[in-house]
Design a protein around this motif. Structure first.
Motif, PDB file in Angstrom:
ATOM      1  N   ARG A 435       0.825  -1.210   0.000  1.00 30.61           N
ATOM      2  CA  ARG A 435       0.000   0.000   0.000  1.00 30.61           C
ATOM      3  C   ARG A 435       0.862   1.264   0.000  1.00 30.61           C
ATOM      4  O   ARG A 435       0.602   2.198  -0.780  1.00 30.61           O
ATOM      5  CB  ARG A 435      -0.925  -0.006   1.229  1.00 30.61           C
ATOM      6  N   ILE A 436       1.905   1.272   0.832  1.00 34.55           N
ATOM      7  CA  ILE A 436       2.757   2.456   0.921  1.00 34.55           C
ATOM      8  C   ILE A 436       3.548   2.654  -0.367  1.00 34.55           C
ATOM      9  O   ILE A 436       3.758   3.786  -0.812  1.00 34.55           O
ATOM     10  CB  ILE A 436       3.690   2.345   2.139  1.00 34.55           C
ATOM     11  N   ASP A 438       2.583   1.983  -3.379  1.00 30.14           N
ATOM     12  CA  ASP A 438       1.644   2.598  -4.319  1.00 30.14           C
ATOM     13  C   ASP A 438       1.391   4.059  -3.958  1.00 30.14           C
ATOM     14  O   ASP A 438       1.446   4.954  -4.812  1.00 30.14           O
ATOM     15  CB  ASP A 438       0.340   1.805  -4.304  1.00 30.14           C
ATOM     16  N   GLU A 439       1.156   4.334  -2.686  1.00 26.79           N
ATOM     17  CA  GLU A 439       0.874   5.704  -2.257  1.00 26.79           C
ATOM     18  C   GLU A 439       2.073   6.621  -2.495  1.00 26.79           C
ATOM     19  O   GLU A 439       1.907   7.785  -2.889  1.00 26.79           O
ATOM     20  CB  GLU A 439       0.489   5.724  -0.774  1.00 26.79           C
ATOM     21  N   SER A 440       3.272   6.115  -2.259  1.00 25.02           N
ATOM     22  CA  SER A 440       4.476   6.927  -2.446  1.00 25.02           C
ATOM     23  C   SER A 440       4.664   7.284  -3.918  1.00 25.02           C
ATOM     24  O   SER A 440       5.063   8.411  -4.242  1.00 25.02           O
ATOM     25  CB  SER A 440       5.705   6.182  -1.920  1.00 25.02           C
ATOM     26  N   ARG A 442       2.280   7.629  -6.030  1.00 26.08           N
ATOM     27  CA  ARG A 442       1.247   8.636  -6.327  1.00 26.08           C
ATOM     28  C   ARG A 442       1.662  10.017  -5.822  1.00 26.08           C
ATOM     29  O   ARG A 442       1.361  11.033  -6.455  1.00 26.08           O
ATOM     30  CB  ARG A 442      -0.080   8.204  -5.698  1.00 26.08           C
ATOM     31  N   GLU A 443       2.382  10.035  -4.708  1.00 27.17           N
ATOM     32  CA  GLU A 443       2.800  11.324  -4.143  1.00 27.17           C
ATOM     33  C   GLU A 443       3.867  12.004  -4.987  1.00 27.17           C
ATOM     34  O   GLU A 443       3.876  13.238  -5.103  1.00 27.17           O
ATOM     35  CB  GLU A 443       3.332  11.111  -2.723  1.00 27.17           C
ATOM     36  N   ASP A 449      -0.447   9.150 -10.413  1.00 29.47           N
ATOM     37  CA  ASP A 449      -1.572   9.379  -9.510  1.00 29.47           C
ATOM     38  C   ASP A 449      -2.875   9.530 -10.292  1.00 29.47           C
ATOM     39  O   ASP A 449      -3.916   8.978  -9.915  1.00 29.47           O
ATOM     40  CB  ASP A 449      -1.315  10.632  -8.674  1.00 29.47           C
ATOM     41  N   ARG A 452      -4.099   6.255 -11.495  1.00 31.09           N
ATOM     42  CA  ARG A 452      -4.548   5.396 -10.396  1.00 31.09           C
ATOM     43  C   ARG A 452      -5.856   5.880  -9.775  1.00 31.09           C
ATOM     44  O   ARG A 452      -6.448   5.179  -8.944  1.00 31.09           O
ATOM     45  CB  ARG A 452      -3.457   5.340  -9.308  1.00 31.09           C
TER      46      ARG A 452
END
Length: 511
Positions: A435-436, A438-440, A442-443, A449, A452
Motif C-alpha cells: 500500500r505504501i 503505491d501511495e508513495s 502517487r505522491e 496518480d 490510479r
C-alpha cells in the motif's frame, strides 16, 4: 603506515585548489574543455568531416555536429576496434571498455584513450578521496587497504593487439605501482574470469587484510560481504575490519541499500558513504558534501564537455541542448557528452537533475530507456527508488533487489504495474508495504496518480516476493554477473519480468 597516510593526504589536498577553481569558474572551465577537445581532434576523420578547424563557438558546434547514440557512432567505433587510427581521436587506442549494454540487447565497446585514463578516470579516483578528506580531515583511510571488485579483460575480437573489458578492469590493469600497493585483492585475483571463484578467493584474501575502504556497486558488494561474514562467522564487517571508514558507491541508486549497509554490514556512525557517478564513458561527478545525500558535484575539468537535453526534446532530429548557464534546478535532462576518447555529442542514456547551480550539483534520476510509460504515467527510476525506500522504512524491511514493468490492458481489463522484489529483511506487514509503495508513487508522480484515480486506468501494483538469491541467479543466467552489470529497475515492456517470473514459476504464489 601513518607516514603513508599523512603523505597521501598532503598530496591530495593540493588537488583541492583546482576543484575550488572550477567551482568558481564553471562556465570558463567548460569553454576551455570544449576548445581543447576540438583543437586536439581537428585532424581526425570525424573532426575533418564536421570542420572542427572552422568551428569558433559552441553554438556552431551544436549546429554542425549531430547528437549521437551508440548506434550512430558504432560504424566509427568498429573501425577503431579493428585497429584504424585517427578516426574519432588522434591518440592510439589500446583499451576498450565493454559496457553491460543495459539500454539495448548487445554489449557496447567504448574507446578508452590514454587521456581518458589519466585525465578523467584516474583524476576522478584521486578526487573522490580528496573530497573525502575535506569532509573527514582526520581520516586514517590510507593506513589500510582499499577493496575493489574488478571486472575482466579479454582480447579484442577485432584486433589481437588491443584488449576489451569492464572499465574497472581497464583502470586496474593500468594502475601505477603505488596505486596497486594501496588496494586489495591482488590484480590476478581482481581480474579473474570466473565470478564465483573470484568471490571465494577475494573473501579468503580480504578477510586477512586491514580494509579501510570499499569501492563498488552496492548489489555486487553485498554478495561479497555476505560471503566474508559467513566465512568468518561474524555478525557484521566491523568485527573483521575495525578501522573501516568509507564505502564509495555508484552505478545504481544507493537508497534501497543504505539501511542494509548501516544496520547489517557497518553499524557505526563512524562509517561514511560517498557517492560517485562514473561509467564506461567517463567519470562525471562526486559527492562533495557527505551531508548532502544523493547530490554530487559535477567535475568540470576531466576533458569532458557537457550538454543537457530536456526530456521532451529527446528523440527529436535536432534536439535543443542546453549549456551549464541555461539549466534549471529540479528539471530532468538527458546527459550529452563530448570526451577525450572521441565520443562526440554522445547521448549517454542517463537522465540527471540539478540540485544546485552554485556550485553545479546533480543527482542521477534514471535512464532515458529505463522507465515505465505504458499508460502515460512516466514513472522513472528516481520515483521507484523513492517509493521502495519509503515502503521499506515504514515496514521495518530491507530491499535487496527489485524490478518492475507493465501489465498491459486487455479486453475489458485495466493495466497495472507488476513488481518483483527480493528482501534481505521481510516487511512486518506485506500488505502495508504494498500500500505504501503505491501511495508513495502517487505522491511523487502526478501522472501515475491520475492514472490510479479510483482504479480507472491502473489497478494497484501486483507485487511478487522473490526468494533470496533470485536476482543473482537471473543475472547469472544472462551472463551478467560482475560489478559493471546492473539489475534493470524499470522497463516499458515485460521482457525482464517474464524472465524472472519463469524462475519463480515453481515457487508458491506470493503475489
Amino acid at each position: 603506515m601513518k607516514l603513508v597516510n599523512d603523505m597521501t593526504v598532503w598530496f591530495l589536498n593540493r588537488r583541492y585548489e583546482r576543484i575550488e577553481q572550477f567551482k568558481k569558474r564553471p562556465i570558463e572551465t567548460q569553454q576551455r574543455m570544449f576548445t581543447e577537445l576540438l583543437e586536439t581532434a581537428r585532424y581526425t576523420e570525424w573532426g575533418s568531416k564536421y570542420n572542427y578547424g572552422q568551428i569558433k563557438t559552441i553554438r556552431e558546434y551544436q549546429q554542425q555536429v549531430p547528437v549521437s547514440t551508440y548506434e550512430d557512432l558504432y560504424p566509427y567505433i568498429e573501425r577503431v576496434l579493428k585497429g584504424e587510427a585517427n578516426v574519432l581521436w588522434p591518440s592510439s587506442i589500446e583499451w576498450f571498455s565493454k559496457s553491460s549494454g543495459t539500454t539495448n540487447a548487445r554489449s557496447k565497446f567504448l574507446p578508452v584513450s590514454p587521456e581518458a585514463l589519466e585525465e578523467c578516470h584516474y583524476e576522478g579516483g584521486k578526487d573522490m578521496m580528496t573530497l573525502l578528506i575535506q569532509n573527514r580531515p582526520d581520516t586514517k583511510v590510507f593506513d589500510g587497504k582499499g577493496l575493489s571488485i574488478g571486472g575482466t579483460l579479454h582480447a579484442n575480437p577485432f584486433d589481437d593487439y588491443t584488449q576489451v573489458g569492464d572499465v574497472s578492469a581497464v583502470i586496474m590493469q593500468n594502475l601505477p605501482a603505488w596505486g596497486e600497493i594501496m588496494r586489495t585483492p591482488p590484480l590476478d585475483v581482481a581480474l579473474m574470469d570466473h565470478w564465483e571463484s573470484k568471490l571465494e578467493k577475494m573473501a579468503e584474501i580480504c578477510s586477512e587484510e586491514n580494509v579501510t575502504s570499499i569501492l563498488g556497486v552496492p548489489t555486487w558488494t553485498i554478495v561479497l560481504l555476505d560471503l566474508i561474514m559467513e566465512r568468518n562467522n561474524k555478525t557484521n564487517l566491523l568485527e573483521i575490519w575495525p578501522d573501516f571508514e568509507v564505502f564509495v558507491h555508484g552505478a545504481v541508486s544507493f537508497e534501497p541499500y543504505r539501511d542494509l549497509f548501516i544496520q547489517k554490514y557497518f553499524p557505526s556512525k563512524g562509517v561514511s558513504y560517498l557517492e560517485t557517478y562514473s561509467a564506461s564513458e567517463g567519470f562525471f561527478a562526486i559527492q562533495d558534501d557527505l551531508d548532502k545525500i544523493g547530490e554530487m558535484l559535477l567535475m568540470l575539468d576531466y576533458g569532458i564537455f557537457y550538454e543537457f537535453i530536456p526530456l521532451d526534446q529527446v528523440g527529436q532530429k535536432h534536439p535543443k541542448a542546453l549549456l551549464l548557464d541555461e539549466v534549471e534546478v529540479g528539471v530532468n535532462y538527458a546527459l550529452v557528452i563530448s570526451t577525450n576518447a572521441g565520443l562526440w555529442r554522445y547521448l549517454i542514456g542517463d537522465t540527471i537533475k540539478f540540485t544546485s547551480i552554485d556550485p553545479f550539483r546533480l543527482k542521477v534520476s534514471g535512464r532515458t530507456k529505463h522507465f515505465i510509460n505504458a499508460f502515460g504515467e512516466e514513472v522513472i527510476v528516481e520515483n521507484a527508488d523513492h517509493a521502495i525506500k519509503t515502503a521499506a522504512n515504514s515496514t521495518d524491511s530491507l530491499v535487496a533487489n527489485y524490478t518492475a514493468g507493465p501489465v498491459y490492458m486487455g479486453d475489458g481489463s485495466r493495466g497495472r504495474h507488476e513488481w518483483i522484489i527480493e528482501f534481505s529483511k521481510s516487511p512486518t506487514d506485506q500488505a502495508e508495504f504494498n500500500r505504501i509503495l503505491d501511495e508513495s508513487l502517487r505522491e511523487v508522480n502526478s501522472d501515475y496518480d491520475a492514472k490510479r484515480y479510483k482504479d480507472m486506468a491502473l489497478l494497484p501494483p501486483l507485487i511478487h516476493i522473490a526468494p533470496a538469491g533470485t536476482f543473482y541467479s537471473w543475472m547469472g543466467s544472462r551472463n551478467k554477473l560482475g560489478g559493471q552489470n546492473k539489475v534493470p529497475r524499470l522497463s516499458n515492456d515485460r521482457s525482464y519480468l517474464d524472465d524472472l517470473l519463469a524462475i519463480l514459476a515453481d515457487q508458491p504464489s506470493n503475489a
